[in-house]
Design a protein around this motif. Structure first.
Motif, PDB file in Angstrom:
ATOM      1  N   ARG A   1     -28.691 -16.815 -33.588  1.00 55.09           N
ATOM      2  CA  ARG A   1     -29.269 -15.474 -33.575  1.00 55.09           C
ATOM      3  C   ARG A   1     -29.264 -14.919 -32.161  1.00 55.09           C
ATOM      4  O   ARG A   1     -29.711 -15.579 -31.220  1.00 55.09           O
ATOM      5  N   TRP A   2     -28.767 -13.686 -32.036  1.00 55.02           N
ATOM      6  CA  TRP A   2     -28.694 -13.016 -30.744  1.00 55.02           C
ATOM      7  C   TRP A   2     -29.505 -11.731 -30.784  1.00 55.02           C
ATOM      8  O   TRP A   2     -29.412 -10.959 -31.732  1.00 55.02           O
ATOM      9  N   LYS A   3     -30.283 -11.512 -29.740  1.00 53.53           N
ATOM     10  CA  LYS A   3     -30.964 -10.243 -29.526  1.00 53.53           C
ATOM     11  C   LYS A   3     -30.409  -9.641 -28.242  1.00 53.53           C
ATOM     12  O   LYS A   3     -30.455 -10.269 -27.181  1.00 53.53           O
ATOM     13  N   VAL A   4     -29.873  -8.428 -28.372  1.00 51.15           N
ATOM     14  CA  VAL A   4     -29.258  -7.746 -27.229  1.00 51.15           C
ATOM     15  C   VAL A   4     -30.035  -6.462 -26.958  1.00 51.15           C
ATOM     16  O   VAL A   4     -30.369  -5.714 -27.883  1.00 51.15           O
ATOM     17  N   TYR A   5     -30.320  -6.224 -25.677  1.00 51.85           N
ATOM     18  CA  TYR A   5     -31.092  -5.066 -25.263  1.00 51.85           C
ATOM     19  C   TYR A   5     -30.238  -4.190 -24.349  1.00 51.85           C
ATOM     20  O   TYR A   5     -29.276  -4.652 -23.743  1.00 51.85           O
ATOM     21  N   GLU A   6     -30.622  -2.948 -24.237  1.00 56.69           N
ATOM     22  CA  GLU A   6     -29.903  -2.050 -23.333  1.00 56.69           C
ATOM     23  C   GLU A   6     -30.154  -2.442 -21.882  1.00 56.69           C
ATOM     24  O   GLU A   6     -31.157  -3.100 -21.569  1.00 56.69           O
ATOM     25  N   ASP A   7     -29.247  -2.007 -21.026  1.00 64.44           N
ATOM     26  CA  ASP A   7     -29.504  -2.183 -19.611  1.00 64.44           C
ATOM     27  C   ASP A   7     -30.466  -1.096 -19.147  1.00 64.44           C
ATOM     28  O   ASP A   7     -30.714  -0.119 -19.853  1.00 64.44           O
ATOM     29  N   SER A   8     -31.025  -1.271 -17.988  1.00 65.04           N
ATOM     30  CA  SER A   8     -31.898  -0.264 -17.388  1.00 65.04           C
ATOM     31  C   SER A   8     -31.260   0.192 -16.082  1.00 65.04           C
ATOM     32  O   SER A   8     -30.231  -0.334 -15.645  1.00 65.04           O
ATOM     33  N   GLU A   9     -31.866   1.157 -15.458  1.00 65.41           N
ATOM     34  CA  GLU A   9     -31.279   1.710 -14.238  1.00 65.41           C
ATOM     35  C   GLU A   9     -31.109   0.649 -13.157  1.00 65.41           C
ATOM     36  O   GLU A   9     -30.145   0.665 -12.400  1.00 65.41           O
ATOM     37  N   ASP A  10     -32.045  -0.309 -13.118  1.00 65.75           N
ATOM     38  CA  ASP A  10     -31.970  -1.335 -12.074  1.00 65.75           C
ATOM     39  C   ASP A  10     -31.142  -2.546 -12.482  1.00 65.75           C
ATOM     40  O   ASP A  10     -31.059  -3.519 -11.740  1.00 65.75           O
TER      41      ASP A  10
END
Length: 391
Positions: free
Chosen positions: A147-156
């Protein structure tokens, strides 16, 4: 011949991957069947661990984000795996011939350095907590479910580098992708995008293909090395003694003059129309051969005699440049960290060779504008450099 990148991304085309997903957003590709069985499997893993020196030079054992140092014996590794630890082998391409060819082909196809890491995970356990990588990754699920959970990148965390002034620790809360990879599935995660993975109810085996793409910092590093040939950049800045810092501004003027001279040289270099071509040539020539040994021909081609029926082959993924000099009396082949110069009349032969993956000595003679002896000499040279091989 089907390209490696097409093989792993299907039904997504390489062009669609580049234009829509690469460095921008994650991509999940679901596939039926174990379509990576040809690449790696349990027997491949066991062979590496059973036949290599121990501890394996690139092996790590990790449990819930913490490295395990007590792996001096093979039995210890098995014990830790029973406790839920993950076995990781970095740079797998150096230890498995099939993975080596796969990585080399993919690297040449996309024009960027590639590394392959292996993860053998236990049911319900994580190797690492949520994190982001400093390079893009393509996950190939070999065995089991994960199982993989992927999140968006942020500005930093946009386009992070391994070495930079600041790294983010602001972990996100809501994933944009929550999926389970089955054997044959593919997951692409751009660098800087947070993610975490947990094996499901069975042991998991997957490969992480890391794309160590060149960046502007790599270009600047290359440019700095190019400037080593300039005597002004090799000169020292004028000295300022501590007791002169506030009393004598002339010393500051000397340093400023030196700095301005360097800046003008750098600006002139950046405005050079050939700079892009020079950097492109550098990127190309730093591509290494994965199989440089081709004995006995690597050291001795004196006993080699070609017949009209002799067949030769070439790796179709080789990256190279063929360039003639201004006077058109020589032609230079740039490939695999070397320059090879030939007489200009050899151009038709070289263009023919590097447009084919297999050809005969007879065909080479037919397209050539040089003697049979010269054709033999060129083919012998390419054989000794492992750029072509005898079938």
């Amino acid at each position: 011949m089907e390209k490696v990148i097409s093989k792993i991304l299907a039904p997504i085309t390489p062009e669609e991957f580049r234009d829509v997903y690469y460095t921008k957003q994650s991509l999940l590709i679901k596939n039926e069947g174990k379509r990576f069985d040809w690449l790696f499997g349990w027997s491949s893993l066991n062979q590496i661990l059973n036949q290599s020196f121990f501890p394996h030079p690139t092996m790590k054992v990790v449990l819930e984000g913490k490295p395990i140092n007590d792996i001096s014996e093979k039995s210890k590794v098995i014990e830790w795996c029973r406790k839920g630890a993950t076995v990781i082998i970095d740079q797998l391409q150096h230890y498995d011939p099939q993975v080596r060819r796969f990585v080399a082909s993919l690297s040449r196809e996309i024009g960027e350095p590639i590394n392959a890491n292996l993860y053998f995970s236990q049911p319900g356990r994580q190797a690492f907590n949520i994190h982001y990588d400093h390079h893009d990754v393509i996950i190939l699920q070999i065995q089991g479910l994960k199982r993989w959970k992927v999140y968006e990148d942020s500005e930093d965390t946009q386009f992070p580098l391994f070495v930079q002034k600041n790294h983010s620790s602001n972990t996100p809360d809501i994933p944009i992708l929550d999926c389970i990879l089955s054997p044959g599935d593919v997951l692409y995660i751009p660098r800087g995008h947070w993610h975490a993975a947990t094996a499901k109810d069975e042991q998991s085996l997957h490969l992480t293909i890391g794309i160590d793409a060149r960046t502007g910092v790599d270009f600047a590093t290359w440019l700095a090395n190019e400037l080593r040939d300039n005597i002004s950049f090799r000169k020292c800045f004028p000295l300022i003694f501590n007791d002169e810092i506030n009393d004598n501004k002339n010393y500051h003027i000397l340093q400023l003059q030196h700095f301005e001279n360097l800046r003008n040289i750098l600006i002139h270099k950046l405005k050079n129309d050939k700079l892009f071509d020079d950097y492109t040539r550098h990127c190309l020539i730093t591509s290494k051969s994965i199989e440089p040994f081709y004995f006995p021909w690597s050291t001795n081609t004196s006993e080699l005699i070609f017949s009209k029926a002799s067949l030769l082959k070439r790796d179709g993924n080789q990256r190279f440049l063929l360039e003639s000099n201004e006077d058109k009396d020589t032609i230079t082949l740039t490939i695999q960290e070397k320059y090879h110069r030939f007489i200009y009349e050899a151009e038709p032969l070289l263009k023919f060779i590097f447009s084919k993956t297999e050809f005969s000595f007879k065909e080479a003679l037919e397209v050539s504008e040089i003697s049979e002896s010269d054709v033999s000499d060129i083919l012998e040279h390419l054989l000794s450099e492992s750029l072509i091989q005898l079938v």
